[in-house]
Scaffold this active site. Structure first.
Site, mmCIF file in Angstrom:
data_model
loop_
_atom_site.group_PDB
_atom_site.id
_atom_site.type_symbol
_atom_site.label_atom_id
_atom_site.label_comp_id
_atom_site.label_asym_id
_atom_site.label_seq_id
_atom_site.Cartn_x
_atom_site.Cartn_y
_atom_site.Cartn_z
ATOM 1 N N TYR A 29 60.816 8.480 25.409
ATOM 2 C CA TYR A 29 60.321 9.466 24.429
ATOM 3 C C TYR A 29 59.798 10.685 25.188
ATOM 4 O O TYR A 29 58.630 11.046 25.151
ATOM 5 C CB TYR A 29 59.268 8.884 23.480
ATOM 6 C CG TYR A 29 59.396 9.553 22.135
ATOM 7 C CD1 TYR A 29 60.387 9.147 21.237
ATOM 8 C CD2 TYR A 29 58.606 10.639 21.789
ATOM 9 C CE1 TYR A 29 60.570 9.797 20.033
ATOM 10 C CE2 TYR A 29 58.785 11.292 20.586
ATOM 11 C CZ TYR A 29 59.766 10.865 19.710
ATOM 12 O OH TYR A 29 59.950 11.514 18.525
ATOM 13 N N HIS A 31 59.158 14.339 27.090
ATOM 14 C CA HIS A 31 58.689 15.670 26.687
ATOM 15 C C HIS A 31 58.745 16.586 27.912
ATOM 16 O O HIS A 31 59.156 16.148 29.007
ATOM 17 C CB HIS A 31 57.287 15.591 26.081
ATOM 18 C CG HIS A 31 56.291 14.854 26.928
ATOM 19 N ND1 HIS A 31 55.850 15.330 28.137
ATOM 20 C CD2 HIS A 31 55.686 13.656 26.747
ATOM 21 C CE1 HIS A 31 54.986 14.489 28.650
ATOM 22 N NE2 HIS A 31 54.882 13.441 27.839
ATOM 23 N N HIS A 34 57.590 15.354 31.338
ATOM 24 C CA HIS A 34 58.531 14.521 32.112
ATOM 25 C C HIS A 34 59.583 15.408 32.787
ATOM 26 O O HIS A 34 59.964 15.176 33.931
ATOM 27 C CB HIS A 34 59.257 13.529 31.200
ATOM 28 C CG HIS A 34 58.373 12.499 30.585
ATOM 29 N ND1 HIS A 34 58.092 12.460 29.247
ATOM 30 C CD2 HIS A 34 57.712 11.441 31.146
ATOM 31 C CE1 HIS A 34 57.304 11.421 28.983
ATOM 32 N NE2 HIS A 34 57.061 10.792 30.109
ATOM 33 N N GLN A 58 51.993 -3.805 30.516
ATOM 34 C CA GLN A 58 50.872 -2.883 30.654
ATOM 35 C C GLN A 58 50.196 -2.553 29.321
ATOM 36 O O GLN A 58 49.310 -1.711 29.271
ATOM 37 C CB GLN A 58 51.311 -1.599 31.372
ATOM 38 C CG GLN A 58 52.231 -0.687 30.584
ATOM 39 C CD GLN A 58 52.757 0.442 31.457
ATOM 40 O OE1 GLN A 58 53.593 0.224 32.329
ATOM 41 N NE2 GLN A 58 52.270 1.652 31.233
ATOM 42 N N ASP A 148 47.867 11.093 33.918
ATOM 43 C CA ASP A 148 47.484 9.708 34.212
ATOM 44 C C ASP A 148 46.951 9.666 35.645
ATOM 45 O O ASP A 148 47.551 9.046 36.533
ATOM 46 C CB ASP A 148 48.707 8.790 34.054
ATOM 47 C CG ASP A 148 49.230 8.805 32.640
ATOM 48 O OD1 ASP A 148 48.551 8.281 31.763
ATOM 49 O OD2 ASP A 148 50.316 9.376 32.408
ATOM 50 N N SER A 183 52.016 14.328 25.616
ATOM 51 C CA SER A 183 52.059 12.870 25.673
ATOM 52 C C SER A 183 53.090 12.386 24.663
ATOM 53 O O SER A 183 53.230 12.978 23.588
ATOM 54 C CB SER A 183 50.687 12.305 25.297
ATOM 55 O OG SER A 183 50.792 10.935 24.997
ATOM 56 N N SER A 184 53.767 11.298 25.010
ATOM 57 C CA SER A 184 54.731 10.713 24.070
ATOM 58 C C SER A 184 54.016 10.233 22.810
ATOM 59 O O SER A 184 54.619 10.091 21.754
ATOM 60 C CB SER A 184 55.450 9.531 24.721
ATOM 61 O OG SER A 184 56.018 9.943 25.935
ATOM 62 N N ARG A 185 52.721 9.978 22.917
ATOM 63 C CA ARG A 185 51.956 9.470 21.769
ATOM 64 C C ARG A 185 51.620 10.559 20.760
ATOM 65 O O ARG A 185 51.226 10.246 19.637
ATOM 66 C CB ARG A 185 50.640 8.846 22.245
ATOM 67 C CG ARG A 185 50.831 7.600 23.079
ATOM 68 C CD ARG A 185 49.506 7.191 23.703
ATOM 69 N NE ARG A 185 49.719 6.171 24.719
ATOM 70 C CZ ARG A 185 49.591 4.877 24.512
ATOM 71 N NH1 ARG A 185 49.247 4.451 23.332
ATOM 72 N NH2 ARG A 185 49.811 4.012 25.488
#
Ligand code: PAF
Length: 277
Positions: A29, A31, A34, A58, A148, A183-185
């Site tokens: 996913y 963005h 990345h 994880q 991260d 973020s993918s979230r």
């Protein structure tokens, strides 16, 4: 762009390109953050491999794993456009043929602080999969976003301590135009949540400014707490950037600090930080 599904195909590819591989591990996913890692890898290595694997080891919360967004066709199109040579996209049974092993690597202090405190087992799962991905992909360098930051620190230490022969490269955090950390979230936020989430980067920028002006840790912490009041905060801390120990009021100022936040918006866990060196 080659799509690789098995470990044995991955081994053959890495043997063919030994000494030349830049690697970007992801959970998909994708963005722009990345893609910035892919671009850095492209600039520094002649062959770029990206992995896409949503690593169950994880996720301490099974609901979070279930809700993790997936869109492989969209990811492949983005990676093809970015000039990636190969995508390693293994099934769960390929990565964990005997289920997730009980083996765990741990770094007590750095691992248990910040995200480690709120997500027991998370970093152990990250190190397990990244170690194995390094063994299969055999990169010279691997690229990680500094959003991260704690993950990057732990992977860098693992690569050094286990002499994995991979240089872990930390790359700048990428933000949306209004400051929200990519973020993918973020796709799971409602329109109102997307606006509310901006409090995180605003609080971090304000805290960083106060720290740069020489304000005390207590004053910076108070400002951070007050700006984050509307959100459900898991942690908001000023830490030594190497040990991740909290900078306590009255203690000497470390040379490098990271101000880090984890907060829930619409039930989505978001993290962000500023690194002051
Ligand atoms: O940062 C991520 O997306 C993941 O933690 C990683 C490094 C790909 C390991 O699963």
């Amino acid at each position: 762009m080659q799509i690789i599904r098995t470990r044995s195909e991955m081994h053959s590819f890495s043997a063919l390109h030994a000494g030349k591989i830049g690697f970007v591990p992801t959970m998909g996913y994708l963005h722009a953050g990345h893609i910035s890692l892919v671009e850095r890898a492209r600039a520094e290595q002649s062959v770029v491999v990206v992995s896409i694997f949503v690593n169950p080891a994880q996720f301490n919360d099974p609901k979070d794993l279930e809700k993790y967004p997936v869109d492989l066709d969209r990811d492949f199109a983005m990676l093809e456009k970015a000039g990636v040579d190969a995508v390693f996209c293994p099934a769960r049974s390929e990565v964990y043929p005997n289920g997730v092993p009980a083996l765990r690597m741990s770094y007590d202090e750095v691992m248990n602080r910040l995200c480690g405190a709120g997500r027991p087992g998370h970093f152990e799962g990250v190190l397990l999969v990244v170690h194995n991905l390094f063994m299969w992909v055999r990169p010279q360098r691997a690229y990680f976003g500094l959003k991260d930051y704690q993950q990057y620190l732990l992977i860098k230490r693992m690569a050094t301590d286990l002499e994995l022969g991979v240089e872990a490269v930390g790359c700048p955090l990428v933000r949306e135009a209004d400051g929200l950390a990519m973020s993918s979230r973020n796709v799971r936020l409602t329109a109102a949540g997307r606006v509310a989430a901006l409090a995180i980067s605003k609080a971090l920028f304000a805290a960083a400014e106060l720290w740069r002006k020489g304000e005390t840790a207590a004053a910076v912490q108070a400002a951070l707490n007050s700006l984050l009041t509307p959100l459900q905060v898991e942690y908001a801390l000023i830490c030594d950037a190497d040990s991740l120990a909290t900078v306590l009021p009255g203690a000497p100022r470390p040379a490098r600090v990271v101000i880090a936040v984890a907060a829930f918006v619409d039930g989505v866990r978001l993290i962000d930080n500023v690194l002051l060196t």
